[in-house]
Design a protein around this motif. Structure first.
Motif, PDB file in Angstrom:
ATOM      1  N   VAL A  23       7.360   3.828  18.627  1.00 49.16           N
ATOM      2  CA  VAL A  23       6.260   3.571  17.682  1.00 49.16           C
ATOM      3  C   VAL A  23       5.122   2.802  18.368  1.00 49.16           C
ATOM      4  O   VAL A  23       3.947   3.116  18.166  1.00 49.16           O
ATOM      5  CB  VAL A  23       6.784   2.856  16.411  1.00 49.16           C
ATOM      6  CG1 VAL A  23       5.644   2.301  15.575  1.00 49.16           C
ATOM      7  CG2 VAL A  23       7.620   3.831  15.586  1.00 49.16           C
ATOM      8  N   ASP A  26       3.224   5.285  20.232  1.00 50.54           N
ATOM      9  CA  ASP A  26       2.489   6.178  19.343  1.00 50.54           C
ATOM     10  C   ASP A  26       1.222   5.509  18.811  1.00 50.54           C
ATOM     11  O   ASP A  26       0.205   6.171  18.589  1.00 50.54           O
ATOM     12  CB  ASP A  26       3.413   6.557  18.170  1.00 50.54           C
ATOM     13  CG  ASP A  26       2.964   7.838  17.484  1.00 50.54           C
ATOM     14  OD1 ASP A  26       2.532   8.771  18.197  1.00 50.54           O
ATOM     15  OD2 ASP A  26       3.047   7.911  16.244  1.00 50.54           O
ATOM     16  N   LYS A  27       1.292   4.211  18.591  1.00 49.36           N
ATOM     17  CA  LYS A  27       0.153   3.493  18.002  1.00 49.36           C
ATOM     18  C   LYS A  27      -0.797   2.935  19.059  1.00 49.36           C
ATOM     19  O   LYS A  27      -1.923   2.578  18.743  1.00 49.36           O
ATOM     20  CB  LYS A  27       0.666   2.331  17.125  1.00 49.36           C
ATOM     21  CG  LYS A  27       1.462   2.785  15.916  1.00 49.36           C
ATOM     22  CD  LYS A  27       0.563   3.500  14.918  1.00 49.36           C
ATOM     23  CE  LYS A  27       1.297   3.862  13.647  1.00 49.36           C
ATOM     24  NZ  LYS A  27       0.452   4.649  12.734  1.00 49.36           N
ATOM     25  N   CYS A  28      -0.344   2.814  20.287  1.00 47.42           N
ATOM     26  CA  CYS A  28      -1.170   2.191  21.345  1.00 47.42           C
ATOM     27  C   CYS A  28      -1.206   3.117  22.568  1.00 47.42           C
ATOM     28  O   CYS A  28      -0.471   2.893  23.540  1.00 47.42           O
ATOM     29  CB  CYS A  28      -0.585   0.838  21.748  1.00 47.42           C
ATOM     30  SG  CYS A  28      -0.339  -0.303  20.395  1.00 47.42           S
ATOM     31  N   PHE A 184       6.247   1.674  11.125  1.00 45.60           N
ATOM     32  CA  PHE A 184       4.848   2.009  10.828  1.00 45.60           C
ATOM     33  C   PHE A 184       4.264   1.024   9.816  1.00 45.60           C
ATOM     34  O   PHE A 184       3.121   0.639   9.905  1.00 45.60           O
ATOM     35  CB  PHE A 184       4.738   3.432  10.257  1.00 45.60           C
ATOM     36  CG  PHE A 184       4.731   4.520  11.300  1.00 45.60           C
ATOM     37  CD1 PHE A 184       4.479   4.234  12.633  1.00 45.60           C
ATOM     38  CD2 PHE A 184       4.969   5.846  10.947  1.00 45.60           C
ATOM     39  CE1 PHE A 184       4.467   5.244  13.601  1.00 45.60           C
ATOM     40  CE2 PHE A 184       4.962   6.859  11.902  1.00 45.60           C
ATOM     41  CZ  PHE A 184       4.713   6.552  13.227  1.00 45.60           C
ATOM     42  N   TYR A 206       0.396  -5.551  18.062  1.00 47.48           N
ATOM     43  CA  TYR A 206       0.713  -5.198  16.681  1.00 47.48           C
ATOM     44  C   TYR A 206      -0.533  -4.982  15.816  1.00 47.48           C
ATOM     45  O   TYR A 206      -0.520  -4.181  14.893  1.00 47.48           O
ATOM     46  CB  TYR A 206       1.607  -6.269  16.044  1.00 47.48           C
ATOM     47  CG  TYR A 206       3.037  -6.185  16.535  1.00 47.48           C
ATOM     48  CD1 TYR A 206       3.819  -5.069  16.246  1.00 47.48           C
ATOM     49  CD2 TYR A 206       3.607  -7.195  17.298  1.00 47.48           C
ATOM     50  CE1 TYR A 206       5.128  -4.964  16.701  1.00 47.48           C
ATOM     51  CE2 TYR A 206       4.915  -7.107  17.753  1.00 47.48           C
ATOM     52  CZ  TYR A 206       5.676  -5.992  17.446  1.00 47.48           C
ATOM     53  OH  TYR A 206       6.957  -5.888  17.897  1.00 47.48           O
ATOM     54  N   ASN A 208      -2.969  -3.380  16.259  1.00 50.05           N
ATOM     55  CA  ASN A 208      -3.499  -2.018  16.315  1.00 50.05           C
ATOM     56  C   ASN A 208      -3.146  -1.206  15.076  1.00 50.05           C
ATOM     57  O   ASN A 208      -3.792  -0.206  14.786  1.00 50.05           O
ATOM     58  CB  ASN A 208      -2.980  -1.295  17.561  1.00 50.05           C
ATOM     59  CG  ASN A 208      -3.712  -1.756  18.796  1.00 50.05           C
ATOM     60  OD1 ASN A 208      -4.885  -1.410  18.979  1.00 50.05           O
ATOM     61  ND2 ASN A 208      -3.063  -2.571  19.609  1.00 50.05           N
ATOM     62  N   TRP A 209      -2.079  -1.589  14.391  1.00 46.07           N
ATOM     63  CA  TRP A 209      -1.761  -0.837  13.165  1.00 46.07           C
ATOM     64  C   TRP A 209      -1.234  -1.711  12.015  1.00 46.07           C
ATOM     65  O   TRP A 209      -0.982  -1.215  10.924  1.00 46.07           O
ATOM     66  CB  TRP A 209      -0.789   0.317  13.469  1.00 46.07           C
ATOM     67  CG  TRP A 209       0.658  -0.034  13.666  1.00 46.07           C
ATOM     68  CD1 TRP A 209       1.648   0.076  12.731  1.00 46.07           C
ATOM     69  CD2 TRP A 209       1.290  -0.524  14.852  1.00 46.07           C
ATOM     70  NE1 TRP A 209       2.843  -0.319  13.268  1.00 46.07           N
ATOM     71  CE2 TRP A 209       2.664  -0.680  14.569  1.00 46.07           C
ATOM     72  CE3 TRP A 209       0.849  -0.835  16.150  1.00 46.07           C
ATOM     73  CZ2 TRP A 209       3.579  -1.146  15.511  1.00 46.07           C
ATOM     74  CZ3 TRP A 209       1.755  -1.301  17.091  1.00 46.07           C
ATOM     75  CH2 TRP A 209       3.089  -1.447  16.774  1.00 46.07           C
TER      76      TRP A 209
END
Ligand code: UDX
Ligand code: UDX
Length: 468
Positions: A23, A26-28, A184, A206, A208-209
């Protein structure tokens, strides 16, 4: 000196390390994320082009692996090299309960944490942030920091200069089966630590999302203790409702109705009030044992015995179910075939650690039953391997495994539902009825069946916490 975080790694590619790093990757997209493990077969499976072979089953995980693997998400067995390339290192190795020595049966065995810290001390570069993600006893960060400080001999370190380490606690609250959605959109992210700059770097990942108000920073011991406490509170709710399930059976109340009525009180809340065959999983029992150990260590014996009672109810619930099955089948299981539906400790995972199924299967086998076991995500090899640890050699031939419910029900005297898989909610009971030996019993230990679906059959139904 560390000016930004570009490369992160995670030691431990298990149920926590694998999904949580997937995750982050995926987010960064700007981060290179590498997950390492001493188990090279596990790493091969994480790298397998056949995504059915991923070592962890979690809804949504394979899609992320498809999206990010080979781009900014990597799995490797080269632990030392990955450590020396990383700016931030997460530790997500397992911390089983000690089986011998001081604190045996209660304290966590920190040998893997310690060996990871020593490896980091030896191979990490100039300044590195260490993040403990494993659930560990309070004060472990201090142990890690001490190991890092005392082992970073300049002559042994890669840079030849020795390194500066900052240890943070960042416990993972994901639940298996919903790991990806939990990651998520977590209720909160907890970062415990002393060094402001290190905290800022981890916060920076963190944010970032995750909304800033959901990211809590605390001192390091509050963070460690919060994780143990959260798991203990959740387990305590399960034991509380399980204790009430027994009371429902003798009084004629229905535990699902009681849960609903109680949970509608906002102060109590509706979650974690489902009666079942006891909690399993890698964390609840171990974390409560940790609380018990630390309480005794500090002389708080009443606190220790309070938490001990949560574990006692859990064990009692499993033994109680086994006894009910034996009693309903005329006190004799010898040569009877019992079908077990579900072996994982909960639905939507292939994890079997501390699964209630292990203990209930053991009891039934010892009573003489032959078992036929089916779980949608746990294969034959895993089931046998797990049961081998709890039953004697001569009993191994009493186990068969199947690929579907109707194979399991064939010639069975009873079916026992132990995991709350959706598939079991939609069983064709007419079909099952035709294949079972009369008088046939269905033991619904998760309260997922509707009696209405069985009216045309002559199956006997027992539901946990519900005197039908
Ligand atoms: C969880 C949590 O992280 C921990 O807090 C909890 O207390 C127990 O389990 P989890 O990811 O579920 O960890 O454990 P597991 O699936 O067993 O993964 C741990 C991995 O670490 C294993 O793959 C193991 O091979 C690896 N490992 C262990 C290392 O890579 N190095 C070691 O030195 C020891
Ligand atoms: C738990 C915590 O929820 C998670 O925050 C932590 O990070 C790790 O430990 P997990 O063990 O994956 O997660 O599963 P969880 O959903 O908490 O369930 C634990 C056990 O309790 C399962 O065996 C489950 O079937 C049982 N349970 C849960 C019940 O019997 N009734 C309930 O109402 C809820």
């Amino acid at each position: 000196m560390l000016s930004e975080i570009k490369n992160i790694c995670c030691i431990g590619a298990g149920y926590v390390g694998g999904p949580s790093m997937a995750v982050i990757a995926d987010k960064c997209h700007f981060l290179k994320v590498t997950v390492v493990d001493i188990d090279s077969e596990k790493i091969d499976n994480w790298n397998n082009s056949n995504l059915d072979k991923l070592p962890v089953y979690e809804p949504g995980l394979r899609e992320i692996i498809e999206r990010r693997r080979g781009k900014n998400l990597f799995f490797s067995s080269d632990v030392n090299k990955t450590i020396s390339d990383s700016d931030m290192i997460f530790i997500s190795v397992n911390t089983p309960t000690k089986t011998k020595g001081l604190g045996a049966g209660e304290a966590s065995d920190l040998k893997y944490i310690e060996s990871s810290a020593r490896q980091i001390a030896k191979y990490a570069k100039d300044e590195t942030i260490i993040v403990e993600k494993s659930t560990i006893p309070v004060k472990t960060a201090e142990t890690i920091q001490k190991i890092l400080e005392t082992c970073k001999k300049p002559e042994e370190s890669i840079s030849g200069e020795g390194s500066v380490f900052h240890v943070l606690s960042n416990p993972e609250f994901l639940a298996e089966g919903t790991a990806i959605s939990d990651l998520f959109d977590p209720n909160r992210v907890l970062i415990g630590g002393e060094n402001e700059r290190a905290i800022k770097f981890l916060y920076g990942i963190y944010e970032n999302w995750i909304a800033p108000e959901k990211i809590l920073t605390t001192n390091i011991w509050s963070s460690e203790l919060s994780k143990l406490t959260a798991n203990a509170f959740l387990a305590q709710r399960v034991s509380s409702i399980n204790s009430i399930s027994a009371l429902c059976e003798v009084t004629g109340a229905n535990v699902s109705e009681v849960s609903k009525a109680v949970g509608m009180d906002n102060r109590i809340g509706k979650d974690f009030l489902k009666a079942g065959p006891g909690f399993g999983g890698s964390c609840f029992k171990k974390d409560i044992l940790n609380l018990i150990y630390i309480s005794k260590f500090y002389g708080l014996f009443e606190v220790a015995s309070y938490w001990e009672s949560i574990l006692e109810i859990n064990k009692w619930q499993q033994e109680r179910i086994s006894k009910i099955i034996v009693t309903k089948l005329f006190g004799n299981l010898s040569e009877k075939k019992i079908g077990i539906l579900g072996f994982a400790f909960k639905a939507n995972t292939n994890d079997t650690r501390e699964s209630p199924a292990l203990y209930i299967c053991k009891d039934l086998i010892e009573e003489g039953a032959k078992l036929s076991i089916y779980d949608p995500k746990v294969n034959d090899e895993k089931i046998r391997l797990d049961l081998q640890k709890v039953i004697t050699n001569k009993n191994h031939k009493k186990i068969t495994t199947s690929n579907c419910v109707y194979e399991v029900s064939n010639n069975s005297d009873a079916l026992v539902i132990l995991t709350d898989w959706d598939e079991f909610k939609n069983i064709d009971w007419d079909k099952v009825n035709k294949t079972m030996r009369s008088p046939a019993w269905i033991f619904d230990c998760r309260n997922i069946l509707s009696k209405n679906n069985m009216t045309k059959t002559n199956l006997n139904l027992w539901q946990l916490g519900n005197n039908l």
